[in-house]
Design an enzyme around this catalytic site. Structure first.
Site, PDB file in Angstrom:
ATOM      1  N   ASP A  91       0.862  -1.195   0.000  1.00  0.00           N
ATOM      2  CA  ASP A  91       0.000   0.000   0.000  1.00  0.00           C
ATOM      3  C   ASP A  91       0.894   1.240   0.000  1.00  0.00           C
ATOM      4  O   ASP A  91       2.105   1.136   0.197  1.00  0.00           O
ATOM      5  CB  ASP A  91      -0.957  -0.014   1.208  1.00  0.00           C
ATOM      6  CG  ASP A  91      -0.221   0.123   2.546  1.00  0.00           C
ATOM      7  OD1 ASP A  91       0.528   1.106   2.714  1.00  0.00           O
ATOM      8  OD2 ASP A  91      -0.400  -0.743   3.423  1.00  0.00           O
ATOM      9  N   HIS A 106       8.719  -4.970  -1.364  1.00  0.00           N
ATOM     10  CA  HIS A 106       7.829  -5.945  -2.014  1.00  0.00           C
ATOM     11  C   HIS A 106       6.983  -5.319  -3.122  1.00  0.00           C
ATOM     12  O   HIS A 106       5.969  -5.886  -3.519  1.00  0.00           O
ATOM     13  CB  HIS A 106       6.922  -6.619  -0.968  1.00  0.00           C
ATOM     14  CG  HIS A 106       7.665  -7.555  -0.047  1.00  0.00           C
ATOM     15  ND1 HIS A 106       7.092  -8.119   1.077  1.00  0.00           N
ATOM     16  CD2 HIS A 106       8.944  -8.030  -0.101  1.00  0.00           C
ATOM     17  CE1 HIS A 106       7.992  -8.902   1.674  1.00  0.00           C
ATOM     18  NE2 HIS A 106       9.113  -8.847   0.990  1.00  0.00           N
ATOM     19  N   CYS A 117       8.014  -7.588 -21.370  1.00  0.00           N
ATOM     20  CA  CYS A 117       9.145  -6.683 -21.679  1.00  0.00           C
ATOM     21  C   CYS A 117       9.705  -5.972 -20.446  1.00  0.00           C
ATOM     22  O   CYS A 117      10.726  -5.298 -20.528  1.00  0.00           O
ATOM     23  CB  CYS A 117       8.745  -5.671 -22.754  1.00  0.00           C
ATOM     24  SG  CYS A 117       7.715  -4.320 -22.141  1.00  0.00           S
ATOM     25  N   CYS A 133       0.296  -3.668 -22.306  1.00  0.00           N
ATOM     26  CA  CYS A 133       1.480  -2.914 -21.903  1.00  0.00           C
ATOM     27  C   CYS A 133       1.571  -1.693 -22.810  1.00  0.00           C
ATOM     28  O   CYS A 133       1.527  -1.840 -24.041  1.00  0.00           O
ATOM     29  CB  CYS A 133       2.725  -3.784 -22.057  1.00  0.00           C
ATOM     30  SG  CYS A 133       4.264  -2.850 -21.956  1.00  0.00           S
ATOM     31  N   CYS A 136       5.129  -2.366 -25.144  1.00  0.00           N
ATOM     32  CA  CYS A 136       5.232  -3.411 -26.178  1.00  0.00           C
ATOM     33  C   CYS A 136       3.850  -3.805 -26.721  1.00  0.00           C
ATOM     34  O   CYS A 136       3.762  -4.602 -27.652  1.00  0.00           O
ATOM     35  CB  CYS A 136       5.976  -4.641 -25.652  1.00  0.00           C
ATOM     36  SG  CYS A 136       5.038  -5.654 -24.490  1.00  0.00           S
ATOM     37  N   LEU A 199       1.488  -6.057  17.853  1.00  0.00           N
ATOM     38  CA  LEU A 199       0.307  -6.264  18.684  1.00  0.00           C
ATOM     39  C   LEU A 199       0.602  -7.250  19.798  1.00  0.00           C
ATOM     40  O   LEU A 199       0.155  -7.095  20.928  1.00  0.00           O
ATOM     41  CB  LEU A 199      -0.826  -6.791  17.794  1.00  0.00           C
ATOM     42  CG  LEU A 199      -2.251  -6.666  18.294  1.00  0.00           C
ATOM     43  CD1 LEU A 199      -2.580  -5.250  18.721  1.00  0.00           C
ATOM     44  CD2 LEU A 199      -3.211  -7.138  17.207  1.00  0.00           C
ATOM     45  N   GLU A 200       1.367  -8.277  19.450  1.00  0.00           N
ATOM     46  CA  GLU A 200       1.737  -9.293  20.428  1.00  0.00           C
ATOM     47  C   GLU A 200       3.129  -9.787  20.077  1.00  0.00           C
ATOM     48  O   GLU A 200       3.623  -9.514  18.984  1.00  0.00           O
ATOM     49  CB  GLU A 200       0.724 -10.442  20.399  1.00  0.00           C
ATOM     50  CG  GLU A 200       0.410 -10.934  19.007  1.00  0.00           C
ATOM     51  CD  GLU A 200      -0.911 -11.685  18.926  1.00  0.00           C
ATOM     52  OE1 GLU A 200      -0.997 -12.617  18.107  1.00  0.00           O
ATOM     53  OE2 GLU A 200      -1.841 -11.339  19.690  1.00  0.00           O
ATOM     54  N   ALA A 216      -0.333  -0.437  16.871  1.00  0.00           N
ATOM     55  CA  ALA A 216       0.678   0.486  16.342  1.00  0.00           C
ATOM     56  C   ALA A 216       0.275   1.947  16.521  1.00  0.00           C
ATOM     57  O   ALA A 216       1.142   2.805  16.730  1.00  0.00           O
ATOM     58  CB  ALA A 216       0.922   0.180  14.862  1.00  0.00           C
TER      59      ALA A 216
END
Ligand code: APR
Length: 229
Positions: A91, A106, A117, A133, A136, A199-200, A216
């Site tokens: 995200d 990632h 391509c 695409c 290409c 959290l844990e 968090a």
């Protein structure tokens, strides 16, 4: 000036309404990794994989950064140390919260990648097997995310940053996916202080100097305030 490296995972976006992967109600309880997060799964059933990422892209676009994202942006803006965010999240909530130095190891949901391509472009909200695409012109668009069996981005840069870090934090990540799960050991080897916020307790909590447990949106702003104030 020192260097702070912060690794984030799905847990930091959980309170923005985006699902984590390995919690009881997580994405991997409802979808098979082999089907939706591997090159082989995409080759077998591209329509299924596009549907999975279209839904996640839509959810991420509708989500808002939370207090934890905001606190990390504040840390980057106000700290006298150089702050780098290394995120496993696809995200874009760190950037939308105002963080600038973000390495998305990632990949990103907002990106499209040509499977033939290698051209990259901004993903439309919906993609399917027919999406061409722009370079290409072949119908081979895939989400620009790193799947299992593929090599994460920025690994050399991250290794260099960890080698210079005096403080390393991991936030909202279960420590079950490598190479990110091993960053704490690289940071420790470089002499950094290490802190985990989740959290844990996680599978790798014992590797950190300290662990702050809780949501968090509570632990991260408190930790940032303790560094800045
Ligand atoms: N605040 C803090 N931590 C939280 C919160 C929250 N509100 N909610 C959940 N967590 C914690 C969970 O307890 C867990 O330790 O966040 C962690 C999420 O772990 P995972 O679901 O395994 O996500 P992550 O570690 O980011 O996964 C790594 O796996 O499937 C791949 O590519 C995917 O990038 C992902 C990678």
């Amino acid at each position: 000036m020192g260097r702070i490296v912060i690794l984030t995972g799905a847990g930091i976006s959980a309170e923005s309404g985006l699902g984590t992967f390995r919690d009881a109600d997580g994405l991997w309880a409802r979808h098979r990794i082999e089907d939706v997060a591997t090159p082989e799964g995409f080759a077998r059933d591209p329509a299924l994989v596009h549907a999975f990422y279209n839904a996640r892209r839509r959810q991420a676009a509708e989500a808002r950064p939370n207090a934890a994202h905001a606190a990390l942006a504040r840390l980057e803006a106000e700290s006298s140390d150089a702050v780098t965010l290394v995120t496993q999240n696809v995200d874009d909530l760190h950037r939308r919260a105002g963080s600038h130095h973000v390495l998305q190891m990632h990949g990103q949901l907002t990106g499209a990648l040509c499977d033939i391509c290698g051209h990259r472009w901004a993903a439309p909200l919906e993609m399917d097997e027919e999406t061409p695409c722009p370079d290409c012109h072949r119908a081979a668009a895939r989400p620009d995310v790193v799947w299992f069996g593929e090599y994460p981005h920025f690994m050399e840069e991250i290794a260099g940053l960890l080698a210079e870090a005096h403080l390393f934090a991991a936030i909202g990540t279960s420590g079950q996916v490598y190479p990110a799960a091993a960053f704490v050991e690289d940071a420790r080897a470089a002499g950094a202080e290490t802190v985990e916020m989740s959290l844990e307790p996680t599978a790798v909590s014992h590797l950190f100097d300290s662990c702050l447990t809780g949501p968090a949106t509570e632990t991260v702003p408190r930790w940032v305030a303790s560094l800045l104030d």
